[in-house]
Write a protein that holds these residues in place. Structure first.
Motif, PDB file in Angstrom:
ATOM      1  N   HIS A  33       0.795  -1.361   0.001  1.00  0.00           N
ATOM      2  CA  HIS A  33       0.084   0.112   0.022  1.00  0.00           C
ATOM      3  C   HIS A  33       0.921   1.306   0.048  1.00  0.00           C
ATOM      4  N   LEU A 109      -3.541   7.193   5.593  1.00  0.00           N
ATOM      5  CA  LEU A 109      -2.388   6.294   6.054  1.00  0.00           C
ATOM      6  C   LEU A 109      -3.123   5.268   6.827  1.00  0.00           C
ATOM      7  N   ARG A 110      -2.608   3.936   6.868  1.00  0.00           N
ATOM      8  CA  ARG A 110      -3.316   2.764   7.416  1.00  0.00           C
ATOM      9  C   ARG A 110      -2.000   2.047   8.206  1.00  0.00           C
ATOM     10  N   LEU A 111      -2.290   1.381   8.866  1.00  0.00           N
ATOM     11  CA  LEU A 111      -1.443   0.437   9.498  1.00  0.00           C
ATOM     12  C   LEU A 111      -0.574  -0.569   8.484  1.00  0.00           C
ATOM     13  N   ASP A 112      -1.255  -0.803   7.756  1.00  0.00           N
ATOM     14  CA  ASP A 112      -0.676  -1.748   6.587  1.00  0.00           C
ATOM     15  C   ASP A 112       0.130  -0.760   5.640  1.00  0.00           C
ATOM     16  N   THR A 113       0.119   0.503   5.489  1.00  0.00           N
ATOM     17  CA  THR A 113       0.622   1.209   4.445  1.00  0.00           C
ATOM     18  C   THR A 113       2.165   0.943   4.548  1.00  0.00           C
ATOM     19  N   ASP A 114       2.852   0.664   3.587  1.00  0.00           N
ATOM     20  CA  ASP A 114       4.349   0.258   3.770  1.00  0.00           C
ATOM     21  C   ASP A 114       5.323   1.313   2.793  1.00  0.00           C
ATOM     22  N   ARG A 181       1.101   6.710  12.219  1.00  0.00           N
ATOM     23  CA  ARG A 181      -0.044   6.045  11.772  1.00  0.00           C
ATOM     24  C   ARG A 181       0.260   4.905  10.866  1.00  0.00           C
ATOM     25  N   SER A 182       1.615   4.728  10.420  1.00  0.00           N
ATOM     26  CA  SER A 182       1.990   3.878   9.433  1.00  0.00           C
ATOM     27  C   SER A 182       3.556   3.415  10.125  1.00  0.00           C
ATOM     28  N   ALA A 185       5.875   1.645   7.488  1.00  0.00           N
ATOM     29  CA  ALA A 185       6.183   2.219   6.069  1.00  0.00           C
ATOM     30  C   ALA A 185       7.689   2.599   6.000  1.00  0.00           C
TER      31      ALA A 185
END
Length: 291
Positions: A33, A109-114, A181-182, A185
């Motif tokens: 992501h 932004l999300r926790l799985d945003t890398d 948030r991420s 990332a």
């Protein structure tokens, strides 16, 4: 012999397809992501084709985040960059033309945003806006001098440089919020490409007084240095586009310019903003830093 050669050719072609597919899959597996944050130097106003979510953000499907996303084959790509954005619009809604609103950019932004790219800062304290609205009108009174630099100097203090020093902590705060948030990332701060040439002048394209060209370069270098310093203090990478854009400034000829000049072209690029070739050039620098 012909059968052997045929089998070798078929096997080689199969290996090529497998290798290419594996490389694409590897890139897709690496970044699931990708979120692009930023201002107009990220969004690409007037560069075809423009998106409508919202239209007033001037977000192009050919901007550098879009090119980077395609090059990496990311699983999911979210571009929330918006023309006119400053660092406050990372956490606050931004009103844009045509009765639109761009949500606070950090919401994407999300926790799985890398993967996150951040290209912002030039609109804080109206740094770029003041230059392009002030410098061209001062040229006529002193075309060989540096009237714009003098205009922004008070009691021996360069007020633009002073403003830039206050941008750095804003970028650091933004990066801290991104990491929160991420947390997994990879975060890249993308600098601004060169607008003015190292030497020479092109007043019909870039209508600054001759002596203000060097000052404009210093302003950009100072801003990019502030972004680089903020990145180094915040566990983020910095992508220098000022150096790689040497020879691709607004004065460059033969289609090699990455930056448009004073004339707005609603079918190509906003005034003093990247053209499609510039976005491709910046994307290449970003991809090189990632690979």
């Amino acid at each position: 012999m012909r059968i052997t050669r045929l089998l070798v050719a078929v096997f080689s072609a199969a290996m090529l397809v497998t290798t290419t597919t594996a490389a694409a899959a590897s890139a897709a597996d690496r970044f699931h992501h990708y979120v692009a944050l930023g201002d107009s130097y990220t969004s690409g106003p007037f560069i075809p084709a423009q998106r409508f979510d919202p239209l007033g953000c001037g977000r192009s499907t050919a901007n550098y985040p879009s090119v980077v996303s395609a090059g990496l084959h990311v699983g999911e790509f979210t571009d929330v960059s918006c023309a006119g954005a400053d660092t406050t619009n990372l956490t606050r809604p931004q009103r844009v033309p045509f009765n639109g609103t761009n949500a606070p950019q950090l919401r994407a932004l999300r926790l799985d945003t890398d993967l996150v790219t951040l290209g912002i800062g030039g609109n804080d304290f109206a740094v770029f806006g003041r230059l392009i609205s002030t410098c061209p009108r001062l040229r006529a009174g002193d075309p060989a001098g540096n009237p714009c630099e003098r205009h922004f100097t008070s009691n021996g203090v360069d007020t633009v440089k002073t403003a830039i020093t206050t941008i750095e902590p804003r970028i650091e705060a933004a990066l801290a919020a991104i990491h929160q948030r991420s947390p997994r990332a990879r975060v890249l701060v993308v600098g601004y490409p060169r607008i003015a040439p190292e030497s020479g002048y092109c007043p019909k394209v870039l209508p600054f007084a001759n002596g203000d060209y060097a000052w404009l370069n210093r302003v950009e270098r100072d801003l990019n240095q502030a972004l680089e310093d903020a990145a180094s203090h915040s566990a983020a990478g910095f992508v220098d586009t000022f150096g790689p854009s040497r020879g691709h400034d607004a004065c460059a000829r033969g289609g090699s310019a990455w930056i448009n000049g004073k004339n707005q072209n609603v079918f190509a690029a906003a005034a003093y903003h990247p053209v499609k070739a510039g976005m491709a050039g910046v994307a290449a620098v970003v991809l090189k830093s990632l690979r």
